[in-house]
Design a protein around this motif. Structure first.
Motif, mmCIF file in Angstrom:
data_model
loop_
_atom_site.group_PDB
_atom_site.id
_atom_site.type_symbol
_atom_site.label_atom_id
_atom_site.label_comp_id
_atom_site.label_asym_id
_atom_site.label_seq_id
_atom_site.Cartn_x
_atom_site.Cartn_y
_atom_site.Cartn_z
ATOM 1 N N ILE A 90 -32.601 -27.921 -106.950
ATOM 2 C CA ILE A 90 -33.900 -27.890 -107.630
ATOM 3 C C ILE A 90 -34.250 -26.433 -107.938
ATOM 4 O O ILE A 90 -34.066 -25.558 -107.090
ATOM 5 C CB ILE A 90 -34.978 -28.518 -106.725
ATOM 6 N N PRO A 91 -34.746 -26.140 -109.131
ATOM 7 C CA PRO A 91 -35.156 -24.762 -109.433
ATOM 8 C C PRO A 91 -36.160 -24.265 -108.401
ATOM 9 O O PRO A 91 -37.120 -24.955 -108.059
ATOM 10 C CB PRO A 91 -35.799 -24.886 -110.817
ATOM 11 N N ALA A 92 -35.937 -23.089 -107.876
ATOM 12 C CA ALA A 92 -36.803 -22.509 -106.858
ATOM 13 C C ALA A 92 -36.868 -21.007 -107.058
ATOM 14 O O ALA A 92 -35.970 -20.403 -107.660
ATOM 15 C CB ALA A 92 -36.290 -22.851 -105.458
ATOM 16 N N THR A 93 -37.938 -20.414 -106.557
ATOM 17 C CA THR A 93 -38.117 -18.969 -106.708
ATOM 18 C C THR A 93 -38.122 -18.232 -105.385
ATOM 19 O O THR A 93 -37.920 -17.017 -105.369
ATOM 20 C CB THR A 93 -39.437 -18.680 -107.447
ATOM 21 N N ALA A 94 -38.343 -18.923 -104.262
ATOM 22 C CA ALA A 94 -38.352 -18.240 -102.964
ATOM 23 C C ALA A 94 -38.307 -19.263 -101.845
ATOM 24 O O ALA A 94 -38.727 -20.418 -102.010
ATOM 25 C CB ALA A 94 -39.600 -17.362 -102.821
ATOM 26 N N ALA A 111 -30.959 -23.524 -90.584
ATOM 27 C CA ALA A 111 -29.773 -22.699 -90.817
ATOM 28 C C ALA A 111 -29.125 -23.054 -92.158
ATOM 29 O O ALA A 111 -28.720 -22.166 -92.923
ATOM 30 C CB ALA A 111 -28.776 -22.879 -89.674
ATOM 31 N N GLU A 112 -29.054 -24.343 -92.477
ATOM 32 C CA GLU A 112 -28.457 -24.742 -93.752
ATOM 33 C C GLU A 112 -29.324 -24.297 -94.923
ATOM 34 O O GLU A 112 -28.813 -23.862 -95.956
ATOM 35 C CB GLU A 112 -28.267 -26.257 -93.792
ATOM 36 N N ALA A 113 -30.638 -24.408 -94.762
ATOM 37 C CA ALA A 113 -31.541 -23.971 -95.828
ATOM 38 C C ALA A 113 -31.377 -22.481 -96.096
ATOM 39 O O ALA A 113 -31.334 -22.044 -97.258
ATOM 40 C CB ALA A 113 -32.987 -24.293 -95.457
ATOM 41 N N LEU A 114 -31.262 -21.700 -95.033
ATOM 42 C CA LEU A 114 -31.075 -20.257 -95.209
ATOM 43 C C LEU A 114 -29.751 -19.964 -95.913
ATOM 44 O O LEU A 114 -29.681 -19.093 -96.792
ATOM 45 C CB LEU A 114 -31.119 -19.564 -93.843
ATOM 46 N N ALA A 115 -28.697 -20.688 -95.542
ATOM 47 C CA ALA A 115 -27.393 -20.462 -96.158
ATOM 48 C C ALA A 115 -27.406 -20.865 -97.634
ATOM 49 O O ALA A 115 -26.880 -20.145 -98.494
ATOM 50 C CB ALA A 115 -26.321 -21.249 -95.406
ATOM 51 N N LEU A 116 -28.014 -22.020 -97.951
ATOM 52 C CA LEU A 116 -28.074 -22.476 -99.343
ATOM 53 C C LEU A 116 -28.901 -21.529 -100.202
ATOM 54 O O LEU A 116 -28.542 -21.236 -101.350
ATOM 55 C CB LEU A 116 -28.653 -23.892 -99.401
ATOM 56 N N ALA A 117 -30.013 -21.047 -99.639
ATOM 57 C CA ALA A 117 -30.849 -20.109 -100.384
ATOM 58 C C ALA A 117 -30.119 -18.799 -100.624
ATOM 59 O O ALA A 117 -30.211 -18.204 -101.706
ATOM 60 C CB ALA A 117 -32.158 -19.864 -99.625
ATOM 61 N N ALA A 118 -29.360 -18.352 -99.626
ATOM 62 C CA ALA A 118 -28.596 -17.107 -99.784
ATOM 63 C C ALA A 118 -27.516 -17.261 -100.853
ATOM 64 O O ALA A 118 -27.279 -16.351 -101.653
ATOM 65 C CB ALA A 118 -27.986 -16.707 -98.448
ATOM 66 N N ASP A 119 -26.863 -18.428 -100.887
ATOM 67 C CA ASP A 119 -25.827 -18.667 -101.895
ATOM 68 C C ASP A 119 -26.410 -18.612 -103.311
ATOM 69 O O ASP A 119 -25.726 -18.197 -104.254
ATOM 70 C CB ASP A 119 -25.162 -20.028 -101.669
ATOM 71 N N ARG A 120 -27.653 -19.032 -103.456
ATOM 72 C CA ARG A 120 -28.286 -19.020 -104.776
ATOM 73 C C ARG A 120 -29.000 -17.717 -105.081
ATOM 74 O O ARG A 120 -29.524 -17.526 -106.171
ATOM 75 C CB ARG A 120 -29.273 -20.188 -104.884
ATOM 76 N N GLY A 121 -29.035 -16.834 -104.109
ATOM 77 C CA GLY A 121 -29.701 -15.554 -104.316
ATOM 78 C C GLY A 121 -31.213 -15.647 -104.297
ATOM 79 O O GLY A 121 -31.899 -14.792 -104.879
ATOM 80 N N LEU A 122 -31.749 -16.663 -103.610
ATOM 81 C CA LEU A 122 -33.203 -16.800 -103.545
ATOM 82 C C LEU A 122 -33.782 -15.813 -102.536
ATOM 83 O O LEU A 122 -33.215 -15.603 -101.463
ATOM 84 C CB LEU A 122 -33.578 -18.226 -103.125
ATOM 85 N N PRO A 123 -34.915 -15.207 -102.860
ATOM 86 C CA PRO A 123 -35.559 -14.308 -101.899
ATOM 87 C C PRO A 123 -35.984 -15.056 -100.638
ATOM 88 O O PRO A 123 -36.492 -16.179 -100.722
ATOM 89 C CB PRO A 123 -36.779 -13.784 -102.661
ATOM 90 N N LEU A 124 -35.771 -14.454 -99.472
ATOM 91 C CA LEU A 124 -36.219 -15.004 -98.205
ATOM 92 C C LEU A 124 -37.469 -14.238 -97.790
ATOM 93 O O LEU A 124 -37.419 -13.022 -97.562
ATOM 94 C CB LEU A 124 -35.141 -14.873 -97.136
ATOM 95 N N LEU A 125 -38.595 -14.966 -97.698
ATOM 96 C CA LEU A 125 -39.872 -14.331 -97.381
ATOM 97 C C LEU A 125 -40.346 -14.827 -96.023
ATOM 98 O O LEU A 125 -40.521 -16.031 -95.821
ATOM 99 C CB LEU A 125 -40.916 -14.661 -98.457
#
Length: 328
Positions: A90-94, A111-125
């Motif tokens: 799903i399109p996401a910004t952060a 942990a999976e959410a962090l890994a998936l977000a990192a793979d997509r280059g999403l900012p972690l806030l």
């Protein structure tokens, strides 16, 4: 003294009333009827009128608030919803994560959410719990949230252009009054599976492409456009002008689905909400209304199930060779 009174209709000395000056019809006009009494809601100053005006203002305020919220990013909350949304791309910004969450180091979903977000280059806030409680307006968030941008809707006429460029007969799915985002997502998924060119939803009294609808579509919303119509009946009229047959789907339709032979031609399939069905104006815009023959003891089908059955029927008819055509 008798006969000396100055009052109107005074009598003379013989006790007879003398003629007086007329009113010119003024009294008669004042007694004339003024038509039917308007309802209480239409009488200025009446309590019922004030209540009706207040309810109208509240509806307008809710509509403005809903329109404003749809222009803002959506915050998808909870570990399972966030993971499922990231899996469906799903399109996401952060990605928001609460600092100091004791489950962060041990919960596999985080942990999976962090890994998936990192793979997509999403900012972690990282945010504090109090701040995230405020951002989520007190909803249960489980220490994690995904920021989803507003959906970029197509124009209803764009779907006709897409269909023409595809080289296939146009097939557009229009939803009338569907308010459950999971039903919308499921219809979008079926529409993509059976080669529809797009889905149209009304702007009012219907759900839009929320994060929940995105997630239910299982990524199909990234492959098929969803348009939003200010007036669905008018949009169907423009499809008719473009050469599409508008086919409504309702339990009390005139023709059985399997007996209708017009699906090989350009079609806009119109599906109403479960229970309420097609609205009057939308139904009047349908060239024909078909029904799915079901057991009499079953009152109705879920809107996404009904749409999937109809789309499968359309795909089957379009895949079959037409009478007189070559099978080579």
């Amino acid at each position: 003294m008798a006969g000396n009174s100055q009052r109107r209709g005074r009598s003379d000395g013989a006790g007879k009333k003398r003629a007086t000056a007329g009113t010119g019809g003024k009294n008669r006009r004042s007694l004339a009827g003024r038509g039917a009494t308007p309802p209480a809601e239409a009488r200025p100053g009446h309590p019922a009128q004030r209540r009706a005006a207040a309810e109208q203002r509240q509806r307008a305020d809710r509509a403005r608030a809903r329109a404003k919220s749809e222009e803002q990013p959506e915050l998808l909350l909870g570990r399972n919803p966030v993971v499922e949304a990231l899996r469906a791309r799903i399109p996401a910004t952060a990605l928001y994560v609460v600092t100091g969450d004791t489950h962060r180091a041990t919960d596999e979903r985080i942990a999976e959410a962090l890994a998936l977000a990192a793979d997509r280059g999403l900012p972690l806030l990282e945010v504090g719990k109090a701040e995230f409680d405020r951002m989520s307006q007190g909803a249960l968030h489980q220490g994690i949230g995904l920021q989803v941008p507003p959906y970029d809707y197509a124009h209803p006429d764009d779907l006709v252009d897409i269909a023409r460029d595809s080289g296939r007969p146009p097939l557009i799915v229009a939803l009338d009054g569907v308010t459950d985002p999971r039903n919308l997502g499921a219809v979008v998924r079926s529409a993509a599976a059976f080669d529809a060119h797009g889905v149209v939803v009304p702007q009012r009294r219907a759900v839009g492409m929320t994060a929940s609808a995105w997630r239910t579509s299982a990524g199909a919303a990234a492959r098929i456009p969803v348009a939003r119509a200010v007036n669905l009946a008018r949009a169907l009229g423009s499809y008719q002008d473009a050469g599409l047959m508008t086919v409504g789907l309702a339990g009390d339709g005139d023709v059985d689905l399997h007996a209708f032979d017009g699906f090989a031609d350009p079609v806009a399939l119109v599906v109403g909400a479960e229970g309420t069905g097609l609205s009057r104006l939308v139904r009047e815009r349908c060239d024909v209304v078909v029904r799915i023959p079901i057991d009499r003891d079953t009152e109705s089908l879920n809107v996404s199930v009904a749409a999937g059955i109809a789309l499968y029927q359309i795909a089957s008819l379009r895949a079959a060779p037409r009478p007189g055509s070559s099978s080579r």
